[in-house]
Motif scaffolding. Structure first.
Motif, PDB file in Angstrom:
ATOM      1  N   UNK A   1       0.828  -1.208   0.000  1.00  0.00           N
ATOM      2  CA  UNK A   1       0.000   0.000   0.000  1.00  0.00           C
ATOM      3  C   UNK A   1       0.859   1.253   0.000  1.00  0.00           C
ATOM      4  N   UNK A   2       1.950   1.241   0.763  1.00  0.00           N
ATOM      5  CA  UNK A   2       2.829   2.407   0.830  1.00  0.00           C
ATOM      6  C   UNK A   2       3.486   2.705  -0.514  1.00  0.00           C
ATOM      7  N   UNK A   3       4.035   1.665  -1.174  1.00  0.00           N
ATOM      8  CA  UNK A   3       4.714   1.915  -2.440  1.00  0.00           C
ATOM      9  C   UNK A   3       3.726   2.284  -3.536  1.00  0.00           C
ATOM     10  N   UNK A   4       2.538   1.678  -3.530  1.00  0.00           N
ATOM     11  CA  UNK A   4       1.525   2.050  -4.513  1.00  0.00           C
ATOM     12  C   UNK A   4       1.034   3.474  -4.287  1.00  0.00           C
TER      13      UNK A   4
ATOM     14  N   UNK B   1      -8.701   7.285  -3.249  1.00  0.00           N
ATOM     15  CA  UNK B   1     -10.027   7.676  -3.729  1.00  0.00           C
ATOM     16  C   UNK B   1     -10.676   6.595  -4.596  1.00  0.00           C
ATOM     17  N   UNK B   2      -9.874   5.699  -5.171  1.00  0.00           N
ATOM     18  CA  UNK B   2     -10.407   4.643  -6.041  1.00  0.00           C
ATOM     19  C   UNK B   2     -10.432   3.321  -5.290  1.00  0.00           C
ATOM     20  N   UNK B   3     -10.947   2.286  -5.953  1.00  0.00           N
ATOM     21  CA  UNK B   3     -11.058   0.983  -5.314  1.00  0.00           C
ATOM     22  C   UNK B   3     -12.358   0.845  -4.557  1.00  0.00           C
ATOM     23  N   UNK B   4     -12.527  -0.310  -3.914  1.00  0.00           N
ATOM     24  CA  UNK B   4     -13.755  -0.555  -3.156  1.00  0.00           C
ATOM     25  C   UNK B   4     -13.462  -1.527  -2.021  1.00  0.00           C
TER      26      UNK B   4
ATOM     27  N   UNK C   1     -11.479  -9.994 -11.914  1.00  0.00           N
ATOM     28  CA  UNK C   1     -12.712  -9.724 -12.654  1.00  0.00           C
ATOM     29  C   UNK C   1     -13.318  -8.380 -12.244  1.00  0.00           C
ATOM     30  N   UNK C   2     -13.303  -8.087 -10.950  1.00  0.00           N
ATOM     31  CA  UNK C   2     -13.811  -6.802 -10.487  1.00  0.00           C
ATOM     32  C   UNK C   2     -12.929  -5.663 -10.992  1.00  0.00           C
ATOM     33  N   UNK C   3     -11.626  -5.928 -11.122  1.00  0.00           N
ATOM     34  CA  UNK C   3     -10.708  -4.886 -11.557  1.00  0.00           C
ATOM     35  C   UNK C   3     -10.922  -4.445 -12.992  1.00  0.00           C
TER      36      UNK C   3
ATOM     37  N   UNK D   1      -6.926   2.146  -8.572  1.00  0.00           N
ATOM     38  CA  UNK D   1      -7.809   1.171  -7.923  1.00  0.00           C
ATOM     39  C   UNK D   1      -7.011   0.213  -7.044  1.00  0.00           C
ATOM     40  N   UNK D   2      -5.876  -0.267  -7.554  1.00  0.00           N
ATOM     41  CA  UNK D   2      -5.066  -1.207  -6.776  1.00  0.00           C
ATOM     42  C   UNK D   2      -4.518  -0.546  -5.522  1.00  0.00           C
ATOM     43  N   UNK D   3      -4.075   0.697  -5.642  1.00  0.00           N
ATOM     44  CA  UNK D   3      -3.576   1.426  -4.474  1.00  0.00           C
ATOM     45  C   UNK D   3      -4.666   1.575  -3.419  1.00  0.00           C
TER      46      UNK D   3
END
Length: 293
Positions: free
Chosen positions: A59-62, A75-78, A173-175, A184-186
């Motif tokens: 999470x830190x590097x992303x 702000x992105x992702x779920x 699949x959700x991605x 989103x990944x971050x």
């Protein structure tokens, strides 16, 4: 019908860079299996803490990559995608308590592909005769892999890794509908950190990780996960879909080689035969789908 063939040496330099980045990403994904197995076998760290350190460092590097690109972190992702990510990472770590590197990677990869292929079938995709034979071969190889005289791993660990693969398939699949993949990944890694921290607290047994355990977990999070995913998303923008799918067949192979070199694990003939049936069947599924009119 449309097919894609490649001649690496005749490619423009920009295309060569795409395939080079894809190769690095596959090495990183295989590195996750190797680093987790090294940590649990040769260092002092438990699977829950490995999961937490891996996800938090990822999470830190992303987050850093998002900020360097000028984006807004988190702000992105779920939360649902983050849960799938956490289930994958936790199942992966706990399974590697008792699975050799190559077998774990093969079970994971097979479950990921089975999940995504199953999703397509559920939504109306048809199988050709060749694809039907291929999927039967893959399933037979998977069953053989879990049975004597093949690998016959501990069933709970095999089921955990299979669940991890299903979770990763769901996450993938959700991605596809998540917009910017890096953002989103971050965001998903940031949210999954909360689940991982809760897991470590619940399973806390007073065991503090040693230095190498932490190093392996951070390496998995920063390089094999965070940077690995970022490189993969960069490569995906220039790769045909079939090439992207088939390149992932290399991950269990790289993991097996790493297990032999760094952990002294043996690749037996029964394992080789079962893995050939699994990966070969998946390859036929992918190529036959790509060549369909």
């Amino acid at each position: 019908m449309e097919t894609h063939t490649i001649n690496f040496w005749k490619m423009p330099d920009a295309d060569k860079r795409v395939y080079f980045f894809a190769f690095l990403a596959m090495m990183a994904f295989a590195g996750n299996s190797l680093l987790c197995r090294l940590a649990l076998k040769h260092a002092v760290i438990d699977a829950a803490n490995f999961t937490t350190i891996r996800i938090m460092s990822g999470a830190l590097v992303l987050g850093l990559l998002v900020r360097l690109r000028g984006g807004v972190y988190g702000t992105a992702g779920s939360w649902w995608s983050a849960l799938a990510l956490f289930v994958y990472a936790a199942g992966f770590s706990f399974a590697y308590n008792h699975l050799p590197t190559a077998l774990g990677a093969l079970l994971l990869f097979g479950a990921v592909q089975a999940t995504m292929l199953g999703y397509g079938l559920w939504h109306g995709e048809r199988l050709s005769r060749k694809q039907t034979v291929a999927i039967i071969c893959s399933f037979a190889g998977f069953v053989a892999l879990l049975s004597p005289p093949f690998a016959a791993p501990p069933l709970p660990s095999a089921l955990l890794m299979t669940a991890a693969g299903v979770a990763w398939g769901v996450y993938s699949l959700r991605g596809k509908q998540a917009g910017d993949p890096l953002l989103a990944t971050a965001g998903n890694f940031l949210r999954a950190s909360a689940f991982a921290a809760a897991l470590s607290l619940v399973l806390w047994a007073g065991l503090l990780p040693d230095k190498m355990g932490v190093v392996y977990a951070i390496g998995s999070g920063v390089f094999a996960s965070g940077l690995g995913y970022a490189i993969w998303y960069k490569a995906l923008s220039g790769l045909p879909a079939t090439h992207a799918a088939t390149m992932q067949l290399s991950v269990p192979v790289f993991a097996a080689v790493g297990g032999v070199i760094f952990l002294g694990e043996a690749i037996t003939l029964p394992f080789f035969l079962a893995s050939t049936a699994i990966l070969g069947g998946i390859a036929v599924m992918i190529f036959d789908k790509a060549q369909a009119p």
